[in-house]
Design an enzyme around this catalytic site. Structure first.
Site, mmCIF file in Angstrom:
data_model
loop_
_atom_site.group_PDB
_atom_site.id
_atom_site.type_symbol
_atom_site.label_atom_id
_atom_site.label_comp_id
_atom_site.label_asym_id
_atom_site.label_seq_id
_atom_site.Cartn_x
_atom_site.Cartn_y
_atom_site.Cartn_z
ATOM 1 N N LYS A 285 1.145 4.137 6.880
ATOM 2 C CA LYS A 285 1.132 3.170 5.784
ATOM 3 C C LYS A 285 -0.200 2.437 5.810
ATOM 4 C CE LYS A 285 3.688 -0.787 3.914
ATOM 5 N NZ LYS A 285 4.886 -1.638 4.072
ATOM 6 N N ASP B 66 13.335 -7.949 2.413
ATOM 7 C CA ASP B 66 13.196 -6.916 1.376
ATOM 8 C C ASP B 66 14.139 -5.744 1.654
ATOM 9 O OD1 ASP B 66 12.207 -5.955 -1.009
ATOM 10 O OD2 ASP B 66 10.490 -4.946 -0.099
ATOM 11 N N GLY C 115 0.805 -1.212 0.000
ATOM 12 C CA GLY C 115 0.000 0.000 0.000
ATOM 13 C C GLY C 115 0.840 1.264 0.000
#
Length: 495
Positions: A41, A135, A24
Site C-alpha cells: 500500500k 473505518d 493510496g
C-alpha cells in the site's frame, strides 16, 4: 503505463492494482528475499499533509500495528519510506474482500455470523492496545482462504480510556451519528460500524442509505430500524444488530456485552448447549477487555477445598455477575468425574490453568485473611443489619426458621443471601458475599445455623437455643447486653 518498481527488498508492478485505500493504491508485490507474495500500500506524504495528519504520528501508529498478532488481522510486515511516499508491506489476501463477496452472492445467517466472529476475534487485540479502527466496512474485511481479516488501518488511532475523539473520518454509510456530527465519541463508533456491516451481510444492503451524508444522518434519526421479512433472520441476530445501532453512544452495547452476547454462546436456531468451553471463552474475553486479574481474585475469594455447585456459582459470579447457576452446573458436571456432591478446588484451578486462564502458581492455593478495609466494612454492615433487626422487632432465629434452615444444614451462598435479604431487601450482592466470606473464614469454611446466630448475638445468649427454634426473642433481647450492636448511629438514617 505499467512499470516495474522496487522499494528496498519489495518489487511490484504499477499495473497490478488490487485495491484502493483512504490514502493510496494497493499493489500486488513480492518479497525478493523470501519470494512471498505481499500487498504493498503506497501512501503519499502530500496526502497526509493535506489532511493535517502528523507524519510522525502516522509512523508511530504503523509501528504499533506491526506488533498486532492475530489470525483475523491483516498482518503488517514492514513499513518503508521514500522521499515522497510511505510503503506499507502487508499480508496478501488472495480471495479479495467482503464487499466483493456481497456483490456476488447472498450470505446465509450462519455464514454472516462466522464472518462476524472473525471480525470480533481480530478486534480483541485492538481493544488490548486501545486502538480504534474508525473505518470498518465490507471493503476492509479481507478474505484469506475462508478466514476473514480486519484490514486498512489508515484511519485508526490509539487513545486512552479517558480520551474522546471528535474527528469526522471514515465512510459515511458505516459511520456512527457521533462521527458524522463531529461530536465526541469512543471506540463504540466501531460497534456501530460492525452493526451496519452485519446487517448488510444478512440482507445485502445497509439499513439506511442516501448519497449525501447530511440526508443519510437525517434518515438515521427519523427512520426506525427495520428488518425485511426475507431472508429469514433469527431474533438473536436482530437483537445483536439493534444493540449495536443505538443512536446514543451511552445506550449502545459495550464491548464486554458484545463478546458475551447470546449470538456467540449458542446456535441461533437451537437452544444453548452445555459446552463448558463457551464459559472459558467468556472468561477470557472478560480478562482481555476489562484487564481483569483473575489470579488476584482466586487468591482473595474464600472458598473451601471442595466445592459444591453453590461455591462454583460464587466463583463464576465474582468474575462476572452475568454468569448463572446453570453455567455453574455446566462446569461442575464437566469436572465431576466421580459423580459426587463436591469437586476439589484444585480441579477447577487446573481447568483454568490448562485453558490459559490463570498462572500455574495459583494452583498453590491458600485462603487469605480478609483485609483491614474488609473488616471495617463488615463491622458497618453488621451494625446496619442489627439496627434493622432492632427497629423492626424481629429475631434472626425467626428469620432462619422462616427460611427453613435446620441445625446441621450447611448454608449455601444463596440461602445466606435469602436470610440477609429478609433483614435488608436492598442489600447488595457484593456486601452479602463479603459477609459470607467472613462467616466462612470464622467457621473453618462451613456455615451452619449457629454461625449466623453468632454474627448477631454473644455466645452466652445462645445457650438456650434448641433444634426446633423454640427459643423466643425474649431469650435474645434486642436491647440486652448480648446484642452485638456497636453503635446506633444508623437508626435515624434507616427509619
Amino acid at each position: 503505463m505499467q512499470q516495474d518498481k522496487c522499494i528496498e527488498k519489495y518489487f511490484y508492478n504499477t499495473g497490478h492494482v488490487i485495491g484502493k485505500g483512504n490514502y493510496g493504491c494497493v499493489y500486488k508485490g513480492v518479497d525478493q528475499n523470501t519470494q512471498t507474495d505481499v500487498a504493498i500500500k503506497i501512501v503519499k506524504k502530500t496526502k497526509l499533509e493535506g489532511e493535517s495528519y502528523s507524519q510522525k504520528a502516522f509512523i508511530n501508529e504503523m509501528m504499533i500495528l506491526k506488533k498486532l498478532s492475530s489470525k483475523n488481522i491483516v498482518k503488517l510486515f514492514d513499513v518503508c519510506e521514500s522521499q515522497s511516499n510511505y510503503y506499507l508491506i502487508q499480508e496478501l489476501c488472495q480471495q479479495g474482500d467482503l464487499k466483493k463477496i456481497l456483490k456476488e452472492q447472498q450470505l446465509n445467517e450462519k455464514e454472516a455470523i462466522k464472518i462476524l466472529r472473525d471480525i470480533l476475534s481480530g478486534y480483541q487485540i485492538l481493544l488490548k492496545y486501545g486502538i480504534v479502527h474508525r473505518d470498518i466496512k465490507p471493503a476492509n474485511i479481507l478474505n484469506s482462504n475462508g478466514v476473514f481479516k480486519l484490514g486498512d488501518f489508515g484511519l485508526a488511532t490509539q487513545i486512552s480510556k479517558q480520551k474522546m475523539l471528535n474527528q469526522c473520518v471514515g465512510t459515511p454509510l458505516y459511520m456512527s451519528p457521533q462521527v458524522q456530527q463531529h461530536s465526541n465519541y469512543t471506540s463504540k463508533c466501531d460497534i456501530w460500524s460492525i452493526g451496519i456491516l452485519f446487517y448488510e451481510s444478512l440482507y445485502g444492503a445497509t439499513p439506511w442509505y442516501h448519497e449525501t451524508s447530511q440526508k443519510l444522518l437525517k434518515k438515521i434519526y427519523e427512520e426506525t430500524l427495520e428488518f425485511p421479512t426475507q431472508p429469514f433472520v433469527s431474533d438473536v441476530s436482530k437483537s445483536f444488530i439493534k444493540s449495536c445501532l443505538e443512536i446514543n453512544e451511552k445506550d449502545r452495547i459495550d464491548w464486554v456485552d458484545i463478546y458475551n452476547h447470546s449470538i456467540f454462546r449458542s446456535n441461533p436456531f437451537q437452544k444453548l448447549d452445555g459446552n463448558s468451553q463457551q464459559i472459558i471463552t467468556r472468561i477470557r474475553n472478560i480478562m482481555k477487555i476489562r484487564k481483569f486479574n483473575i489470579n488476584q481474585l482466586i487468591q482473595n475469594i474464600l472458598l473451601p477445598k471442595k466445592l459444591n455447585i453453590d461455591d462454583l456459582n460464587l466463583l463464576l459470579q465474582s468474575i462476572d455477575k452475568q454468569f448463572t447457576l446453570e453455567d455453574a452446573e455446566i462446569v461442575f458436571n464437566k469436572l465431576n468425574h466421580n459423580n459426587r456432591d463436591t469437586i476439589p478446588f484444585e480441579c477447577v484451578l487446573l481447568w483454568f490453568s490448562q485453558n490459559d486462564i490463570i498462572l500455574a502458581q495459583v494452583l498453590e492455593f491458600c485462603s487469605p485473611l480478609l483485609t483491614q478495609q474488609d473488616q471495617s466494612k463488615i463491622d458497618d454492615l453488621l451494625d446496619d443489619l442489627i439496627t434493622r433487626l432492632r427497629l423492626n422487632s424481629i429475631s434472626i432465629i425467626e428469620i432462619c426458621k422462616e427460611c427453613g434452615v435446620s441445625q446441621n444444614q450447611e448454608i449455601s451462598l444463596n440461602k445466606f443471601e435469602q436470610i440477609l435479604l429478609k433483614i435488608d431487601i436492598k442489600m447488595s450482592k457484593a456486601d452479602i458475599t463479603l459477609l459470607y466470606r467472613k462467616n466462612k473464614q470464622d467457621n473453618q469454611g462451613i456455615i451452619r445455623r449457629e454461625s449466623i446466630y453468632k454474627m448477631f448475638y454473644e455466645e452466652s445468649e445462645l445457650d438456650d437455643a434448641d433444634d426446633d427454634f423454640s427459643v423466643s426473642p425474649v431469650h435474645l433481647p434486642f436491647q440486652g447486653p448480648g446484642l452485638k450492636l456497636q453503635s446506633c448511629n444508623n437508626i435515624e438514617r434507616l427509619s
